[in-house]
Design a protein around this motif. Sequence first.
Motif, short mmCIF file in Angstrom:
data_model
loop_
_atom_site.label_atom_id
_atom_site.label_comp_id
_atom_site.label_asym_id
_atom_site.label_seq_id
_atom_site.Cartn_x
_atom_site.Cartn_y
_atom_site.Cartn_z
N ILE A 34 -3.39 96.17 22.93
CA ILE A 34 -3.97 96.56 24.22
C ILE A 34 -2.88 97.06 25.16
O ILE A 34 -3.04 98.09 25.83
CB ILE A 34 -4.74 95.38 24.84
N ILE A 35 -1.76 96.37 25.21
CA ILE A 35 -0.66 96.79 26.09
C ILE A 35 -0.12 98.14 25.66
O ILE A 35 0.15 99.01 26.49
CB ILE A 35 0.44 95.71 26.12
N ALA A 36 0.04 98.36 24.34
CA ALA A 36 0.52 99.65 23.85
C ALA A 36 -0.46 100.76 24.22
O ALA A 36 -0.04 101.87 24.59
CB ALA A 36 0.73 99.59 22.34
N GLY A 37 -1.74 100.49 24.13
CA GLY A 37 -2.74 101.48 24.52
C GLY A 37 -2.68 101.80 26.00
O GLY A 37 -2.77 102.97 26.40
N LEU A 38 -2.51 100.78 26.82
CA LEU A 38 -2.39 101.01 28.26
C LEU A 38 -1.14 101.81 28.61
O LEU A 38 -1.16 102.66 29.50
CB LEU A 38 -2.40 99.67 29.01
N VAL A 39 -0.05 101.55 27.90
CA VAL A 39 1.18 102.31 28.13
C VAL A 39 0.97 103.77 27.75
O VAL A 39 1.42 104.68 28.47
CB VAL A 39 2.35 101.68 27.34
N ALA A 40 0.29 104.02 26.63
CA ALA A 40 0.03 105.39 26.21
C ALA A 40 -0.83 106.13 27.23
O ALA A 40 -0.56 107.30 27.57
CB ALA A 40 -0.64 105.40 24.84
N VAL A 45 -1.36 110.00 31.81
CA VAL A 45 -1.72 110.26 33.20
C VAL A 45 -0.50 110.74 33.98
O VAL A 45 -0.59 111.68 34.79
CB VAL A 45 -2.34 109.00 33.85
N THR A 46 0.64 110.14 33.74
CA THR A 46 1.87 110.56 34.43
C THR A 46 2.25 111.98 34.05
O THR A 46 2.63 112.79 34.91
CB THR A 46 3.01 109.59 34.10
N ALA A 47 2.15 112.30 32.76
CA ALA A 47 2.47 113.66 32.30
C ALA A 47 1.51 114.67 32.91
O ALA A 47 1.92 115.76 33.33
CB ALA A 47 2.44 113.73 30.78
N LEU A 48 0.23 114.33 32.98
CA LEU A 48 -0.75 115.23 33.58
C LEU A 48 -0.47 115.43 35.06
O LEU A 48 -0.51 116.57 35.55
CB LEU A 48 -2.16 114.65 33.39
N ALA A 49 -0.14 114.37 35.77
CA ALA A 49 0.16 114.48 37.20
C ALA A 49 1.42 115.33 37.41
O ALA A 49 1.47 116.15 38.34
CB ALA A 49 0.33 113.10 37.81
N LEU A 50 2.42 115.14 36.57
CA LEU A 50 3.65 115.93 36.69
C LEU A 50 3.38 117.40 36.42
O LEU A 50 3.89 118.28 37.15
CB LEU A 50 4.70 115.40 35.72
N THR A 51 2.58 117.69 35.42
CA THR A 51 2.24 119.08 35.11
C THR A 51 1.47 119.72 36.26
O THR A 51 1.76 120.86 36.66
CB THR A 51 1.39 119.14 33.82
N LYS A 52 0.50 119.00 36.80
CA LYS A 52 -0.28 119.52 37.93
C LYS A 52 0.62 119.74 39.15
O LYS A 52 0.50 120.76 39.84
CB LYS A 52 -1.41 118.56 38.29
N ALA A 53 1.51 118.80 39.42
CA ALA A 53 2.40 118.94 40.58
C ALA A 53 3.35 120.13 40.40
O ALA A 53 3.59 120.90 41.34
CB ALA A 53 3.20 117.66 40.79
N ASN A 54 3.89 120.29 39.19
CA ASN A 54 4.79 121.42 38.95
C ASN A 54 4.06 122.75 39.06
O ASN A 54 4.60 123.72 39.62
CB ASN A 54 5.45 121.29 37.57
#
Length: 66
Positions: A34-40, A45-54
């Motif tokens: 479960i923890i590994a899934g939450l990290v993934a 989400v972080t990668a998507l936010a970074l892409t959108k911000a860039n």
Amino acid sequence: MSILSYLHVVVTARMAELRRDGERGDSPVPTAVIIAGLVAVAMAVTALALTKANSWMTGIPNYTKP
């Protein structure tokens, strides 16, 4: 009664008690999965936010990378 006999009786009694008690908590494996899934998901989400911000930043006129 010698100390070894006493320890043997105590350990045997405790082991029998533990065998009778079927519910001893959750296994750590499902928790780790479960923890590994939450990290993934968090990384996605972080990668998507970074892409959108860039992409938003590059849409600004006269934008130069810092």
